[in-house]
Design a protein around this motif. Structure first.
Motif, mmCIF file in Angstrom:
data_model
loop_
_atom_site.group_PDB
_atom_site.id
_atom_site.type_symbol
_atom_site.label_atom_id
_atom_site.label_comp_id
_atom_site.label_asym_id
_atom_site.label_seq_id
_atom_site.Cartn_x
_atom_site.Cartn_y
_atom_site.Cartn_z
ATOM 1 N N GLN A 1 0.817 -1.215 0.000
ATOM 2 C CA GLN A 1 0.000 0.000 0.000
ATOM 3 C C GLN A 1 0.853 1.268 0.000
ATOM 4 O O GLN A 1 0.343 2.367 0.196
ATOM 5 C CB GLN A 1 -0.930 0.002 1.220
ATOM 6 N N GLY A 2 2.156 1.117 -0.155
ATOM 7 C CA GLY A 2 3.052 2.269 -0.170
ATOM 8 C C GLY A 2 3.406 2.783 1.212
ATOM 9 O O GLY A 2 3.925 3.887 1.353
ATOM 10 N N VAL A 3 3.136 1.978 2.238
ATOM 11 C CA VAL A 3 3.411 2.362 3.629
ATOM 12 C C VAL A 3 4.627 1.575 4.102
ATOM 13 O O VAL A 3 4.666 0.349 3.981
ATOM 14 C CB VAL A 3 2.192 2.067 4.533
ATOM 15 N N ARG A 4 5.604 2.288 4.636
ATOM 16 C CA ARG A 4 6.810 1.627 5.150
ATOM 17 C C ARG A 4 6.658 1.404 6.648
ATOM 18 O O ARG A 4 6.240 2.299 7.380
ATOM 19 C CB ARG A 4 8.026 2.497 4.866
ATOM 20 N N PHE A 5 7.008 0.200 7.091
ATOM 21 C CA PHE A 5 6.974 -0.153 8.515
ATOM 22 C C PHE A 5 8.339 -0.705 8.867
ATOM 23 O O PHE A 5 8.872 -1.567 8.169
ATOM 24 C CB PHE A 5 5.882 -1.198 8.773
ATOM 25 N N ALA B 1 4.395 11.704 6.299
ATOM 26 C CA ALA B 1 4.691 11.815 7.727
ATOM 27 C C ALA B 1 5.204 10.476 8.239
ATOM 28 O O ALA B 1 4.896 9.424 7.679
ATOM 29 C CB ALA B 1 3.438 12.215 8.501
ATOM 30 N N GLU B 2 5.988 10.530 9.286
ATOM 31 C CA GLU B 2 6.466 9.317 9.944
ATOM 32 C C GLU B 2 6.071 9.388 11.408
ATOM 33 O O GLU B 2 6.105 10.450 12.023
ATOM 34 C CB GLU B 2 7.987 9.192 9.835
ATOM 35 N N TRP B 3 5.707 8.244 11.943
ATOM 36 C CA TRP B 3 5.396 8.099 13.360
ATOM 37 C C TRP B 3 6.474 7.205 13.952
ATOM 38 O O TRP B 3 6.633 6.055 13.530
ATOM 39 C CB TRP B 3 4.046 7.433 13.557
ATOM 40 N N LEU C 1 8.372 2.268 13.647
ATOM 41 C CA LEU C 1 8.452 3.450 12.790
ATOM 42 C C LEU C 1 7.577 3.171 11.581
ATOM 43 O O LEU C 1 7.781 2.186 10.873
ATOM 44 C CB LEU C 1 9.897 3.705 12.347
ATOM 45 N N ILE C 2 6.577 4.023 11.385
ATOM 46 C CA ILE C 2 5.664 3.822 10.261
ATOM 47 C C ILE C 2 5.608 5.102 9.431
ATOM 48 O O ILE C 2 5.494 6.201 9.982
ATOM 49 C CB ILE C 2 4.266 3.370 10.746
ATOM 50 N N SER C 3 5.758 4.943 8.120
ATOM 51 C CA SER C 3 5.818 6.077 7.197
ATOM 52 C C SER C 3 4.549 6.125 6.357
ATOM 53 O O SER C 3 4.248 5.176 5.638
ATOM 54 C CB SER C 3 7.020 5.933 6.268
#
Length: 181
Positions: free
Chosen positions: A32-36, A103-105, A132-134
């Protein structure tokens, strides 16, 4: 332990799948284009610590992350149970929102539930220390810190203007389980 529950928007009470293995979470979100990722942070930070204390304790990894990924602004969410504004903080994050920038958390302590609404699915990511989630720009999301909040999370943005949320007006977030459900 971090986990990912994937729901179709039509069935908020029954996840299509629940993943607990790190590599499975990474692969599913990457589609989904989300980096974890996981970042090992040496300092011990206690939820409720001030923004200044959190930044000072995490300065080296924050500098590295901001330099590597081009971030220039950050916000600290540090909340422990009985925080004087916990109800307002929680309510403000429970509405589905989007940011104009990526954004990154970075979760420094505690836990939280970050929900991502992508197409016809909700990806409920239970995050904890070291996660860390982007999120790509424009990703609809909401966050639940729970009825008894205990977390320190740092959100990073390209600039301060990018941190301003735009509420989507969707009531979808109200239909899905929260952190304490």
């Amino acid at each position: 332990m971090s986990s990912l529950s994937v729901y179709h928007v039509s069935s908020p009470d029954l996840p299509n799948k629940v993943l607990t293995h790190f590599d499975d979470i990474v692969a599913t979100l990457a589609e989904q284009g989300v980096r974890f990722d996981r970042w090992q942070l040496a300092p011990r930070i206690v939820p409720g610590a001030s923004q200044e204390e959190v930044i000072a304790a995490c300065q080296e990894p924050l500098d590295r992350l901001m330099t590597e990924r081009g971030y220039r602004a950050l916000e600290v969410l540090s909340v422990a149970e009985h925080h004087p504004h916990e109800a307002e903080l929680r309510a403000g994050l429970l509405d589905e929102q989007q940011q104009a920038q990526a954004a990154e958390w970075l979760f420094v302590a505690g836990r939280g539930l970050l929900n991502l609404h992508i197409d016809d699915y909700v990806y409920a990511v239970f995050c904890e220390k070291h996660d860390l989630i982007s999120l790509p720009a424009g990703t609809a999301h909401w966050f639940d810190m729970g009825e008894n909040p205990y977390l320190v999370a740092i959100r990073l943005f390209a600039n301060a203007a990018g941190s301003a949320p735009r509420l989507t007006g969707s009531e979808l977030a109200r239909q899905f389980p929260g952190l304490d459900d």
